[in-house]
Design a protein around this motif. Structure first.
Motif, PDB file in Angstrom:
ATOM      1  N   VAL A   1       6.684  17.030  -0.058  1.00  0.00           N
ATOM      2  CA  VAL A   1       7.600  16.003  -0.576  1.00  0.00           C
ATOM      3  C   VAL A   1       7.593  14.774   0.332  1.00  0.00           C
ATOM      4  N   LEU A   2       7.698  14.990   1.644  1.00  0.00           N
ATOM      5  CA  LEU A   2       7.768  13.870   2.580  1.00  0.00           C
ATOM      6  C   LEU A   2       6.454  13.101   2.650  1.00  0.00           C
ATOM      7  N   VAL A   3       5.336  13.811   2.661  1.00  0.00           N
ATOM      8  CA  VAL A   3       4.034  13.141   2.756  1.00  0.00           C
ATOM      9  C   VAL A   3       3.776  12.281   1.528  1.00  0.00           C
ATOM     10  N   PHE A   4       4.024  12.812   0.343  1.00  0.00           N
ATOM     11  CA  PHE A   4       3.777  12.016  -0.861  1.00  0.00           C
ATOM     12  C   PHE A   4       4.762  10.855  -0.960  1.00  0.00           C
ATOM     13  N   ALA A   5       5.984  11.037  -0.490  1.00  0.00           N
ATOM     14  CA  ALA A   5       6.927   9.914  -0.459  1.00  0.00           C
ATOM     15  C   ALA A   5       6.381   8.786   0.409  1.00  0.00           C
ATOM     16  N   LEU A   6       5.824   9.144   1.550  1.00  0.00           N
ATOM     17  CA  LEU A   6       5.239   8.142   2.440  1.00  0.00           C
ATOM     18  C   LEU A   6       4.013   7.502   1.825  1.00  0.00           C
ATOM     19  N   TRP A   7       3.202   8.288   1.125  1.00  0.00           N
ATOM     20  CA  TRP A   7       2.028   7.700   0.454  1.00  0.00           C
ATOM     21  C   TRP A   7       2.451   6.704  -0.617  1.00  0.00           C
ATOM     22  N   TYR A   8       3.426   7.085  -1.439  1.00  0.00           N
ATOM     23  CA  TYR A   8       3.904   6.151  -2.463  1.00  0.00           C
ATOM     24  C   TYR A   8       4.436   4.879  -1.812  1.00  0.00           C
ATOM     25  N   TRP A   9       5.209   5.047  -0.756  1.00  0.00           N
ATOM     26  CA  TRP A   9       5.804   3.917  -0.039  1.00  0.00           C
ATOM     27  C   TRP A   9       4.739   3.031   0.594  1.00  0.00           C
ATOM     28  N   GLU A  10       3.703   3.631   1.140  1.00  0.00           N
ATOM     29  CA  GLU A  10       2.664   2.898   1.854  1.00  0.00           C
ATOM     30  C   GLU A  10       1.685   2.197   0.920  1.00  0.00           C
ATOM     31  N   LEU A  11       1.545   2.684  -0.314  1.00  0.00           N
ATOM     32  CA  LEU A  11       0.516   2.165  -1.217  1.00  0.00           C
ATOM     33  C   LEU A  11       1.056   1.276  -2.337  1.00  0.00           C
ATOM     34  N   ASP A  12       2.305   1.433  -2.709  1.00  0.00           N
ATOM     35  CA  ASP A  12       2.850   0.659  -3.816  1.00  0.00           C
ATOM     36  C   ASP A  12       2.771  -0.836  -3.532  1.00  0.00           C
ATOM     37  N   ARG A  13       2.098  -1.567  -4.411  1.00  0.00           N
ATOM     38  CA  ARG A  13       1.955  -3.027  -4.304  1.00  0.00           C
ATOM     39  C   ARG A  13       1.448  -3.474  -2.929  1.00  0.00           C
ATOM     40  N   GLY A  14       0.547  -2.664  -2.356  1.00  0.00           N
ATOM     41  CA  GLY A  14      -0.092  -3.049  -1.105  1.00  0.00           C
ATOM     42  C   GLY A  14       0.647  -2.654   0.149  1.00  0.00           C
ATOM     43  N   GLY A  15       1.772  -1.938   0.014  1.00  0.00           N
ATOM     44  CA  GLY A  15       2.503  -1.493   1.188  1.00  0.00           C
ATOM     45  C   GLY A  15       3.767  -2.300   1.432  1.00  0.00           C
ATOM     46  N   PRO A  16       4.620  -1.834   2.346  1.00  0.00           N
ATOM     47  CA  PRO A  16       5.920  -2.493   2.570  1.00  0.00           C
ATOM     48  C   PRO A  16       5.819  -3.934   3.050  1.00  0.00           C
ATOM     49  N   ALA A  17       4.843  -4.240   3.899  1.00  0.00           N
ATOM     50  CA  ALA A  17       4.711  -5.617   4.380  1.00  0.00           C
ATOM     51  C   ALA A  17       4.274  -6.547   3.258  1.00  0.00           C
ATOM     52  N   ALA A  18       3.330  -6.092   2.432  1.00  0.00           N
ATOM     53  CA  ALA A  18       2.876  -6.907   1.302  1.00  0.00           C
ATOM     54  C   ALA A  18       3.998  -7.085   0.281  1.00  0.00           C
ATOM     55  N   ARG A  19       4.807  -6.041   0.095  1.00  0.00           N
ATOM     56  CA  ARG A  19       5.942  -6.179  -0.831  1.00  0.00           C
ATOM     57  C   ARG A  19       6.954  -7.181  -0.297  1.00  0.00           C
ATOM     58  N   ALA A  20       7.164  -7.201   1.014  1.00  0.00           N
ATOM     59  CA  ALA A  20       8.107  -8.154   1.599  1.00  0.00           C
ATOM     60  C   ALA A  20       7.669  -9.593   1.350  1.00  0.00           C
ATOM     61  N   HIS A  21       6.357  -9.806   1.279  1.00  0.00           N
ATOM     62  CA  HIS A  21       5.823 -11.151   1.037  1.00  0.00           C
ATOM     63  C   HIS A  21       5.481 -11.382  -0.431  1.00  0.00           C
ATOM     64  N   ALA A  22       5.783 -10.393  -1.280  1.00  0.00           N
ATOM     65  CA  ALA A  22       5.547 -10.507  -2.727  1.00  0.00           C
ATOM     66  C   ALA A  22       4.106 -10.867  -3.040  1.00  0.00           C
ATOM     67  N   ARG A  23       3.173 -10.170  -2.405  1.00  0.00           N
ATOM     68  CA  ARG A  23       1.760 -10.476  -2.589  1.00  0.00           C
ATOM     69  C   ARG A  23       1.233 -10.081  -3.964  1.00  0.00           C
ATOM     70  N   LYS A  24       1.759  -8.967  -4.508  1.00  0.00           N
ATOM     71  CA  LYS A  24       1.257  -8.473  -5.785  1.00  0.00           C
ATOM     72  C   LYS A  24       2.373  -8.493  -6.821  1.00  0.00           C
ATOM     73  N   PRO A  25       2.172  -9.207  -7.924  1.00  0.00           N
ATOM     74  CA  PRO A  25       3.246  -9.343  -8.910  1.00  0.00           C
ATOM     75  C   PRO A  25       3.439  -8.108  -9.775  1.00  0.00           C
ATOM     76  N   TYR A  26       2.387  -7.296  -9.925  1.00  0.00           N
ATOM     77  CA  TYR A  26       2.473  -6.165 -10.838  1.00  0.00           C
ATOM     78  C   TYR A  26       2.742  -4.872 -10.063  1.00  0.00           C
ATOM     79  N   PRO A  27       3.815  -4.173 -10.409  1.00  0.00           N
ATOM     80  CA  PRO A  27       4.174  -2.966  -9.662  1.00  0.00           C
ATOM     81  C   PRO A  27       3.288  -1.774 -10.027  1.00  0.00           C
ATOM     82  N   ASP A  28       3.112  -0.872  -9.076  1.00  0.00           N
ATOM     83  CA  ASP A  28       2.419   0.384  -9.345  1.00  0.00           C
ATOM     84  C   ASP A  28       3.377   1.432  -9.896  1.00  0.00           C
TER      85      ASP A  28
END
Length: 235
Positions: free
Chosen positions: A135-162
């Motif tokens: 559960v924890l590992v896949f949560a981290l994978w989803y968090w790390e990969l969605d829309r390029g990762g947390p840093a990319a999400r903070a900068h809104a790099r990708k408009p389309y969500p995973d």
């Protein structure tokens, strides 16, 4: 059109503000994800040696070193976009994923060939720890990969969500400052591991669908075999 009418028209944009997930933000706090990583490393350390790759200190030691470097790079909020930090984060995710897959594979093999202890309590404890790691590992994978990762999400790099969250589908019922953070991905991972299918968060990209399918399969195999073996031991 008069100046007053122009001002009114311009003010209409404030009635429909851009939600936080779709615009640049300060970035989320890193501590929830850090706690999950520490939890995984602790589980790896306390699992029986037959379920961990190499000495029980190996994965926790390497993981802690990578985690410390990542914390130094982003000490409070995950908002710094740097290729080295991104690669280190992915290396840490790969390490945790490898350890999780190793644990699952050796638990399943032990259950099939009968080499796992006949102690029902120990079996359920080890099986529960492996399932929680999943559960924890896949949560981290989803968090790390969605829309390029947390840093990319903070900068809104990708408009389309995973992942399509309820707040994205119903913006009128959500706080405009809402954006997905690690607890949301943990919820996604937990429900996927228990329901073996999406609940209220829909995967949009192919990699998201593939990861959710893999997690459901691993969880289903782990839970069914551990429970069946425990029932057999308890007779």
């Amino acid at each position: 059109m008069s100046a007053t009418e122009n001002n009114t028209a311009g003010d209409d944009t404030t009635d429909n503000p851009v939600p936080a997930w779709a615009r640049r933000t300060a970035g989320e706090s890193r501590w929830a994800a850090t706690a999950a990583i520490v939890g995984i490393l602790a589980l790896q350390f306390f699992l029986p040696e037959q379920f961990v790759p190499g000495p029980r200190w190996l994965v926790p030691s390497i993981g802690l070193v990578l985690l410390i470097v990542l914390i130094i790079g982003n000490p409070v909020r995950v908002d710094r976009e740097e290729m080295r930090l991104r690669r280190l984060g992915l290396c840490l995710m790969a390490l945790l994923g490898f350890a999780m897959v190793w644990s699952v594979a050796h638990l399943v093999r032990g259950l099939i060939n009968g080499s796992v202890s006949d102690n029902a309590a120990g079996l359920l404890t080890s099986g529960g720890a492996v399932w929680l790691t999943n559960v924890l590992v896949f949560a981290l994978w989803y968090w790390e990969l969605d829309r390029g990762g947390p840093a990319a999400r903070a900068h809104a790099r990708k408009p389309y969500p995973d992942f399509l969250w309820v707040q994205m589908q119903n913006p009128d019922l959500a706080d405009p400052e809402w954006e997905p953070e690690f607890p949301d991905y943990l919820y996604l991972s937990f429900t996927n591991a228990t329901a073996f299918s999406p609940t209220d968060v829909m995967p949009m990209s192919r990699w998201a669908k593939s990861l959710m399918m893999a997690q459901s399969l691993i969880s289903l195999i782990t839970v069914s075999l551990v429970i069946a073996r425990a029932i057999n031991v308890l007779k």
